[in-house]
Design a protein around this motif. Sequence first.
Motif, PDB file in Angstrom:
ATOM      1  N   LEU A 177       0.817  -1.209   0.000  1.00  9.20           N
ATOM      2  CA  LEU A 177       0.000   0.000   0.000  1.00  9.20           C
ATOM      3  C   LEU A 177       0.855   1.266   0.000  1.00  9.20           C
ATOM      4  O   LEU A 177       0.331   2.369  -0.143  1.00  9.20           O
ATOM      5  N   THR A 197      -5.926  -1.506  -6.833  1.00  8.38           N
ATOM      6  CA  THR A 197      -6.562  -0.337  -7.455  1.00  8.38           C
ATOM      7  C   THR A 197      -8.071  -0.343  -7.208  1.00  8.38           C
ATOM      8  O   THR A 197      -8.666   0.690  -6.862  1.00  8.38           O
ATOM      9  N   ARG A 254      -8.746   0.633  -3.622  1.00  7.42           N
ATOM     10  CA  ARG A 254      -8.526   2.057  -3.377  1.00  7.42           C
ATOM     11  C   ARG A 254      -9.654   2.916  -3.953  1.00  7.42           C
ATOM     12  O   ARG A 254     -10.041   3.924  -3.366  1.00  7.42           O
ATOM     13  N   SER A 294     -12.238   1.461  -0.130  1.00  7.66           N
ATOM     14  CA  SER A 294     -11.410   1.921   0.984  1.00  7.66           C
ATOM     15  C   SER A 294     -11.960   3.170   1.661  1.00  7.66           C
ATOM     16  O   SER A 294     -11.213   3.946   2.256  1.00  7.66           O
TER      17      SER A 294
END
Length: 398
Positions: free
Chosen positions: A214, A233, A236, A240
């Motif tokens: 990360l 990806t 994120r 997240s």
Amino acid sequence: MTTTAETATEIRTFHVEIPEEDLAEMRRRIAATRWPSKELVPDRSQGVQLETMQALARYWQTDYDWRKAEAKLNALPQFTTEIDGVDIHFIHVKSAHEDALPLIMTHGWPGSVIELLEAIGPLTDPTAHGGVAEDAFDLVLPSLPGYGYSGEPTDLGWDVGRTGQAWAELMRRLGYSRYVAQGGDVGAGVTDAMGRQAPEGLVGIHTNLLVTALGGPQPADTDEERAAADAITTFRTSGSGYFLEQATRPQTIGYAMLDSPVALAAWMLDHDTDSYEKISRAFVDGQPSGNLTRDHILDNITLYWLTATGASAARSYWESYGVAAVATAAAHAPPEVSLPVGFTTFPGEIWRTPRSWVEHSYPNVIYFNEADKGGHFAAWEEPEVFSAEVRAAFRSLR
């Protein structure tokens, strides 16, 4: 007469005893929940689904029994000790087998020591769980600062590094001069930090989440590496939200988590897709995945509610992954981990970590394996598989 210093460092026994009125108040608040309208999509892309939360709330209010979890905790040797101004709660189970290897194991968020309880038997008494006596561990399970029955930090700076230093002091107080460390999620960050600090006595680490992935781009030259990079990806960009909120505004979400049990539960469920779907099935369809049963899930959520640690636990992300923490890490690159490292990737994890990434992050990888089943909460969901991995990872260090 004891001195102040002796009192501060003493190890005290601990017992959980929740007043009945606290449980009644929790159930009252669950019943008084103001529900949002149903999401407009057929999946979790707008967040935790209404059907899941209403099924969880019904069971929590009418059928769930916290006293069973309380009894389970109180059947274990629990202690507290003050380290760096914070009372640290921990479970300490010694193996009956000779020459057991001391192991300090760290939980993550939205977990607690609850997620590690089912691994205690397989790790401390392997002969009763398909292992051999030579694989036994003396087990230390601390609650992270601000989590569970550990005290809430009242000053800044309790990031994963400071926690790692506290764990080294804890092991010193317990008289362990040679030990290993393990962790997943936030616990993987603590364990990685301990590996970089290399405190006296620590001889190896094992994690089941590659926290270094990360921190920046990883190689993406093979199909396996590209798949892992794509999964990060996706996480994120669409999964997240909790991470960003806790790393930037933990106090804001804390108000909801301390005021409403259902808001707390929804926030804790909204983690990764694999775990969410398994937990949702447990409540909606009554089909648990491994050890992720309704009662075990609610044991963990109820612990957060009864200890009022939603906000303080969220702050651990601000400390370790907030803007200031990232800037400090960029300006002061931590040393490499020179200790032996073991790693297990589980198929339901947020991303399946390729061995090449582990070796890119750690120069001395002594063990790597891809488990057949399990997800982000590996010790909780599949304690037998998880325990077998921990045994194998540290076998060469005995």
